[in-house]
Design a protein around this motif. Structure first.
Motif, PDB file in Angstrom:
ATOM      1  N   GLY A  69       0.813  -1.207   0.000  1.00 26.15           N
ATOM      2  CA  GLY A  69       0.000   0.000   0.000  1.00 26.15           C
ATOM      3  C   GLY A  69       0.851   1.264   0.000  1.00 26.15           C
ATOM      4  N   ALA A  70       1.980   1.235   0.696  1.00 28.07           N
ATOM      5  CA  ALA A  70       2.885   2.387   0.689  1.00 28.07           C
ATOM      6  C   ALA A  70       3.453   2.620  -0.707  1.00 28.07           C
ATOM      7  N   PHE A  71       3.841   1.538  -1.385  1.00 28.56           N
ATOM      8  CA  PHE A  71       4.325   1.664  -2.761  1.00 28.56           C
ATOM      9  C   PHE A  71       3.230   2.210  -3.672  1.00 28.56           C
ATOM     10  N   ALA A  72       2.020   1.720  -3.495  1.00 27.36           N
ATOM     11  CA  ALA A  72       0.904   2.197  -4.319  1.00 27.36           C
ATOM     12  C   ALA A  72       0.605   3.665  -4.055  1.00 27.36           C
ATOM     13  N   LEU A  73       0.695   4.074  -2.799  1.00 25.31           N
ATOM     14  CA  LEU A  73       0.431   5.468  -2.456  1.00 25.31           C
ATOM     15  C   LEU A  73       1.485   6.402  -3.061  1.00 25.31           C
ATOM     16  N   VAL A  74       2.749   6.009  -2.991  1.00 27.00           N
ATOM     17  CA  VAL A  74       3.815   6.815  -3.602  1.00 27.00           C
ATOM     18  C   VAL A  74       3.616   6.890  -5.116  1.00 27.00           C
ATOM     19  N   ALA A  75       3.264   5.761  -5.732  1.00 32.03           N
ATOM     20  CA  ALA A  75       3.021   5.744  -7.176  1.00 32.03           C
ATOM     21  C   ALA A  75       1.856   6.655  -7.541  1.00 32.03           C
ATOM     22  N   LEU A  76       0.819   6.642  -6.740  1.00 34.98           N
ATOM     23  CA  LEU A  76      -0.343   7.490  -7.004  1.00 34.98           C
ATOM     24  C   LEU A  76       0.001   8.972  -6.861  1.00 34.98           C
ATOM     25  N   ILE A  77       0.776   9.322  -5.858  1.00 34.92           N
ATOM     26  CA  ILE A  77       1.180  10.718  -5.662  1.00 34.92           C
ATOM     27  C   ILE A  77       2.027  11.201  -6.830  1.00 34.92           C
ATOM     28  N   VAL A  78       2.983  10.398  -7.259  1.00 30.55           N
ATOM     29  CA  VAL A  78       3.847  10.781  -8.386  1.00 30.55           C
ATOM     30  C   VAL A  78       3.028  10.917  -9.667  1.00 30.55           C
ATOM     31  N   ALA A  79       2.125   9.977  -9.919  1.00 31.20           N
ATOM     32  CA  ALA A  79       1.307  10.027 -11.137  1.00 31.20           C
ATOM     33  C   ALA A  79       0.403  11.254 -11.145  1.00 31.20           C
ATOM     34  N   VAL A  80      -0.205  11.556 -10.024  1.00 33.11           N
ATOM     35  CA  VAL A  80      -1.085  12.729  -9.955  1.00 33.11           C
ATOM     36  C   VAL A  80      -0.272  14.015 -10.124  1.00 33.11           C
ATOM     37  N   ALA A  81       0.921  14.057  -9.549  1.00 30.93           N
ATOM     38  CA  ALA A  81       1.776  15.238  -9.707  1.00 30.93           C
ATOM     39  C   ALA A  81       2.134  15.458 -11.176  1.00 30.93           C
ATOM     40  N   VAL A  82       2.415  14.392 -11.891  1.00 32.60           N
ATOM     41  CA  VAL A  82       2.724  14.517 -13.321  1.00 32.60           C
ATOM     42  C   VAL A  82       1.496  14.975 -14.092  1.00 32.60           C
ATOM     43  N   LEU A  83       0.343  14.449 -13.748  1.00 30.83           N
ATOM     44  CA  LEU A  83      -0.880  14.819 -14.463  1.00 30.83           C
ATOM     45  C   LEU A  83      -1.321  16.248 -14.167  1.00 30.83           C
ATOM     46  N   VAL A  84      -1.022  16.751 -12.979  1.00 33.31           N
ATOM     47  CA  VAL A  84      -1.448  18.100 -12.611  1.00 33.31           C
ATOM     48  C   VAL A  84      -0.585  19.160 -13.295  1.00 33.31           C
ATOM     49  N   LEU A  85       0.708  18.883 -13.449  1.00 28.99           N
ATOM     50  CA  LEU A  85       1.591  19.865 -14.073  1.00 28.99           C
ATOM     51  C   LEU A  85       1.256  20.002 -15.556  1.00 28.99           C
ATOM     52  N   PRO A  86       1.259  21.229 -16.078  1.00 29.41           N
ATOM     53  CA  PRO A  86       0.826  21.449 -17.466  1.00 29.41           C
ATOM     54  C   PRO A  86       1.916  21.166 -18.493  1.00 29.41           C
ATOM     55  N   ARG A  87       1.515  21.142 -19.738  1.00 28.18           N
ATOM     56  CA  ARG A  87       2.358  21.075 -20.925  1.00 28.18           C
ATOM     57  C   ARG A  87       3.323  19.898 -20.936  1.00 28.18           C
ATOM     58  N   HIS A  88       2.786  18.709 -21.005  1.00 31.65           N
ATOM     59  CA  HIS A  88       3.602  17.519 -21.181  1.00 31.65           C
ATOM     60  C   HIS A  88       3.196  16.844 -22.470  1.00 31.65           C
ATOM     61  N   PRO A  89       4.124  16.119 -23.086  1.00 32.17           N
ATOM     62  CA  PRO A  89       3.741  15.367 -24.288  1.00 32.17           C
ATOM     63  C   PRO A  89       2.650  14.351 -23.968  1.00 32.17           C
ATOM     64  N   SER A  90       1.935  13.940 -24.983  1.00 31.36           N
ATOM     65  CA  SER A  90       0.791  13.042 -24.765  1.00 31.36           C
ATOM     66  C   SER A  90       1.225  11.682 -24.220  1.00 31.36           C
ATOM     67  N   TRP A  91       2.394  11.194 -24.614  1.00 34.69           N
ATOM     68  CA  TRP A  91       2.822   9.885 -24.108  1.00 34.69           C
ATOM     69  C   TRP A  91       3.096   9.948 -22.605  1.00 34.69           C
ATOM     70  N   VAL A  92       3.550  11.104 -22.113  1.00 32.98           N
ATOM     71  CA  VAL A  92       3.795  11.248 -20.676  1.00 32.98           C
ATOM     72  C   VAL A  92       2.473  11.191 -19.927  1.00 32.98           C
ATOM     73  N   ARG A  93       1.464  11.861 -20.459  1.00 28.49           N
ATOM     74  CA  ARG A  93       0.139  11.830 -19.833  1.00 28.49           C
ATOM     75  C   ARG A  93      -0.437  10.419 -19.851  1.00 28.49           C
ATOM     76  N   ALA A  94      -0.227   9.689 -20.935  1.00 22.68           N
ATOM     77  CA  ALA A  94      -0.746   8.318 -21.034  1.00 22.68           C
ATOM     78  C   ALA A  94      -0.089   7.403 -20.007  1.00 22.68           C
ATOM     79  N   VAL A  95       1.230   7.495 -19.867  1.00 22.76           N
ATOM     80  CA  VAL A  95       1.937   6.641 -18.897  1.00 22.76           C
ATOM     81  C   VAL A  95       1.563   7.041 -17.475  1.00 22.76           C
ATOM     82  N   ALA A  96       1.438   8.335 -17.221  1.00 19.63           N
ATOM     83  CA  ALA A  96       1.049   8.785 -15.881  1.00 19.63           C
ATOM     84  C   ALA A  96      -0.367   8.345 -15.545  1.00 19.63           C
ATOM     85  N   THR A  97      -1.255   8.373 -16.526  1.00 18.90           N
ATOM     86  CA  THR A  97      -2.630   7.895 -16.289  1.00 18.90           C
ATOM     87  C   THR A  97      -2.630   6.400 -15.980  1.00 18.90           C
ATOM     88  N   ALA A  98      -1.846   5.647 -16.732  1.00 21.87           N
ATOM     89  CA  ALA A  98      -1.737   4.207 -16.454  1.00 21.87           C
ATOM     90  C   ALA A  98      -1.168   3.972 -15.057  1.00 21.87           C
TER      91      ALA A  98
END
Length: 189
Positions: free
Chosen positions: A132-161
């Motif tokens: 659960g700790a690993f999942a929580l860290v992964a979720l925080i990192v993914a959300v941080a990437v998704l919140v920051l603007p102007r990323h290529p579409s592949w970055v958004r796709a991997v972060a969403t996954a």
């Protein structure tokens, strides 16, 4: 560019003697430009033209990011989420430790229900906590990437996954910790 100089004095000496009017004549051999033209002046370098620098800056896209850091963070989040779903070496070590501690606590005086809880239940719960700790860290990192603007579409796709996998891993860890999916076995009387 070749410059032909006639006369016996150089440009610096010519300026000192008579203001550069007599004694020398320079001619350019490329376009027949008149004397004193910047094209024939050996002291000026066309590569140092400030107008060319302005054109180069205008041609470069302003604010264009490569997305390397965001891409790396997205991949890390997806990898951490996958690890949270499959289990980690750290989770296994913590589980083995809890099993050993449970065996030590109940070695001879524990009831079967205590043995099950101390040996197996604590090990399952500690594995769920680590995953659960690993999942929580992964979720925080993914959300941080998704919140920051102007990323290529592949970055958004991997972060969403990564966010989806991390959310699933977090739900499974919570369910395992609170025995929602499987309950601890009970000792028969």
């Amino acid at each position: 560019m070749d410059i032909k100089t006639t006369g016996k004095t150089g440009p610096a000496e010519r300026d000192e003697k008579d203001g550069g009017a007599a004694g020398t004549a320079t001619t350019g051999d490329l376009d027949g430009a008149p004397d004193g033209d910047l094209a024939d002046d050996p002291d000026t370098d066309p590569a140092d033209d400030p107008e060319d620098d302005l054109e180069d800056e205008a041609a470069a896209p302003a604010g264009k990011e490569t997305g390397v850091g965001a891409g790396a963070a997205a991949v890390v989040s997806a990898a951490l989420a996958a690890v949270a779903l499959t289990g980690t070496w750290t989770g296994k070590v913590v589980s083995e430790r809890e099993t050993l501690v449970g065996q030590i606590k109940t070695s001879g005086s524990g009831t079967p229900a205590q043995q099950i809880s101390e040996i197996y239940g604590d090990a399952w719960h500690s594995t769920a906590l680590v995953n659960g700790a690993f999942a929580l860290v992964a979720l925080i990192v993914a959300v941080a990437v998704l919140v920051l603007p102007r990323h290529p579409s592949w970055v958004r796709a991997v972060a969403t996954a990564g966010a989806v996998l991390a959310g699933l891993g977090l739900l499974l860890s919570i369910g395992t910790y609170f025995d929602l999916f499987l309950s601890l076995p009970t000792a028969g009387s």
